[in-house]
Design a protein around this motif. Structure first.
Motif, PDB file in Angstrom:
ATOM      1  N   ARG A 205       0.810  -1.225   0.000  1.00 37.51           N
ATOM      2  CA  ARG A 205       0.000   0.000   0.000  1.00 37.51           C
ATOM      3  C   ARG A 205       0.846   1.279   0.000  1.00 37.51           C
ATOM      4  NH1 ARG A 205      -3.773  -2.582   4.060  1.00 37.51           N
ATOM      5  NH2 ARG A 205      -5.534  -3.217   2.791  1.00 37.51           N
ATOM      6  N   TYR A 206       1.933   1.241   0.773  1.00 36.34           N
ATOM      7  CA  TYR A 206       2.682   2.472   1.010  1.00 36.34           C
ATOM      8  C   TYR A 206       4.109   2.453   0.487  1.00 36.34           C
ATOM      9  CZ  TYR A 206      -1.252   2.690   4.203  1.00 36.34           C
ATOM     10  OH  TYR A 206      -2.514   2.642   4.728  1.00 36.34           O
ATOM     11  N   GLY A 207       4.588   1.290   0.032  1.00 32.62           N
ATOM     12  CA  GLY A 207       5.954   1.195  -0.472  1.00 32.62           C
ATOM     13  C   GLY A 207       7.003   1.149   0.616  1.00 32.62           C
ATOM     14  N   ASP A 208       6.563   0.962   1.851  1.00 38.20           N
ATOM     15  CA  ASP A 208       7.480   0.950   2.977  1.00 38.20           C
ATOM     16  C   ASP A 208       6.893   0.064   4.069  1.00 38.20           C
ATOM     17  OD1 ASP A 208       9.745   1.580   4.386  1.00 38.20           O
ATOM     18  OD2 ASP A 208       9.085   3.583   4.991  1.00 38.20           O
ATOM     19  N   ALA A 209       7.753  -0.403   4.938  1.00 34.82           N
ATOM     20  CA  ALA A 209       7.318  -1.191   6.098  1.00 34.82           C
ATOM     21  C   ALA A 209       8.384  -1.053   7.178  1.00 34.82           C
ATOM     22  CB  ALA A 209       7.128  -2.658   5.708  1.00 34.82           C
ATOM     23  N   ASP A 210       7.973  -1.237   8.414  1.00 37.31           N
ATOM     24  CA  ASP A 210       8.895  -1.107   9.545  1.00 37.31           C
ATOM     25  C   ASP A 210       9.614  -2.430   9.772  1.00 37.31           C
ATOM     26  OD1 ASP A 210      10.258  -0.145  11.694  1.00 37.31           O
ATOM     27  OD2 ASP A 210       8.550  -0.234  13.074  1.00 37.31           O
ATOM     28  N   VAL A 211      10.546  -2.724   8.843  1.00 36.11           N
ATOM     29  CA  VAL A 211      11.361  -3.936   8.901  1.00 36.11           C
ATOM     30  C   VAL A 211      12.798  -3.559   8.547  1.00 36.11           C
ATOM     31  CG1 VAL A 211       9.457  -5.514   8.325  1.00 36.11           C
ATOM     32  CG2 VAL A 211      10.830  -4.515   6.494  1.00 36.11           C
ATOM     33  N   SER A 212      13.710  -4.491   8.743  1.00 39.80           N
ATOM     34  CA  SER A 212      15.114  -4.201   8.431  1.00 39.80           C
ATOM     35  C   SER A 212      15.296  -3.990   6.928  1.00 39.80           C
ATOM     36  CB  SER A 212      16.016  -5.335   8.915  1.00 39.80           C
ATOM     37  OG  SER A 212      15.836  -6.473   8.090  1.00 39.80           O
ATOM     38  N   GLU A 213      16.402  -3.366   6.582  1.00 39.39           N
ATOM     39  CA  GLU A 213      16.699  -3.032   5.181  1.00 39.39           C
ATOM     40  C   GLU A 213      16.756  -4.274   4.294  1.00 39.39           C
ATOM     41  OE1 GLU A 213      17.145  -1.201   1.751  1.00 39.39           O
ATOM     42  OE2 GLU A 213      16.651  -0.180   3.632  1.00 39.39           O
ATOM     43  N   SER A 214      17.244  -5.382   4.804  1.00 36.59           N
ATOM     44  CA  SER A 214      17.337  -6.587   3.971  1.00 36.59           C
ATOM     45  C   SER A 214      15.954  -7.097   3.575  1.00 36.59           C
ATOM     46  CB  SER A 214      18.128  -7.688   4.696  1.00 36.59           C
ATOM     47  OG  SER A 214      17.472  -8.083   5.880  1.00 36.59           O
ATOM     48  N   TYR A 215      14.986  -7.047   4.502  1.00 36.62           N
ATOM     49  CA  TYR A 215      13.617  -7.449   4.176  1.00 36.62           C
ATOM     50  C   TYR A 215      12.991  -6.461   3.197  1.00 36.62           C
ATOM     51  CZ  TYR A 215      13.425 -11.032   7.821  1.00 36.62           C
ATOM     52  OH  TYR A 215      13.635 -12.153   8.584  1.00 36.62           O
ATOM     53  N   LEU A 216      13.176  -5.180   3.485  1.00 42.52           N
ATOM     54  CA  LEU A 216      12.609  -4.134   2.644  1.00 42.52           C
ATOM     55  C   LEU A 216      13.163  -4.213   1.226  1.00 42.52           C
ATOM     56  CD1 LEU A 216      10.579  -1.860   3.006  1.00 42.52           C
ATOM     57  CD2 LEU A 216      12.474  -0.333   3.532  1.00 42.52           C
TER      58      LEU A 216
END
Length: 158
Positions: free
Chosen positions: A69-80
């Motif tokens: 939905r937003y192109g972002d998530a509160d996860v580590s950079e490797s997951y993102l």
């Protein structure tokens, strides 16, 4: 419909399918409309699988939904980074499918709607001058309603 001048391609990307229809000067071309099983859920599943393959972790649905939905998530950079890579590949596949149906951004305008419109906007490479996004998730239904209304109106004239 009269605002659609020239050749236009309408694309509705839903959860399960992508619907494609050409309009020529506001008139639907019935022989040039298709449905592909290439909805947002396919991207969702690919993200789940990529993360599972790389980390052995089942990513919670809420994290994937937020990302889509937003192109972002509160996860580590490797997951993102992994999620972004999958989303970009998915959108590239969407555009390849449109090109298979003779989409040419130099010859027509592209109108993208449905839940997948935000993904195309965030992760796609497209001509911003010739691409329009409609984030109204009811846009497709409204279009069909209008189309049916016009057919009934024409039928009643005869």
């Amino acid at each position: 419909m009269k605002d659609f001048k020239g050749m236009n391609l309408l694309v509705d990307i839903g959860n399960g399918t992508m619907n494609v229809m050409y309009l020529n000067s506001g008139r639907p071309i019935e022989s040039k409309s298709w449905t592909e099983k290439l909805g947002v859920n396919q991207c969702f599943i690919r993200i789940q699988n990529r993360i599972m393959d790389r980390t052995g972790t089942k990513l919670p649905d809420e994290i994937i939904n937020d990302f889509l939905r937003y192109g972002d998530a509160d996860v580590s950079e490797s997951y993102l980074s992994a999620m972004k890579q999958v989303a970009e590949q998915y959108v590239q596949e969407l555009f390849q499918k449109l090109r298979d149906y003779e989409y040419n951004e130099d010859l027509m305008k592209l109108y993208v709607m449905g839940g997948g419109a935000r993904m195309v906007e965030m992760f796609g490479k497209y001509n911003t001058d010739r691409t329009t996004f409609n984030h109204d998730i009811c846009a497709n239904a409204k279009g069909y309603e209008y189309f049916c209304y016009m057919m009934l109106r024409q039928k009643n004239r005869k």
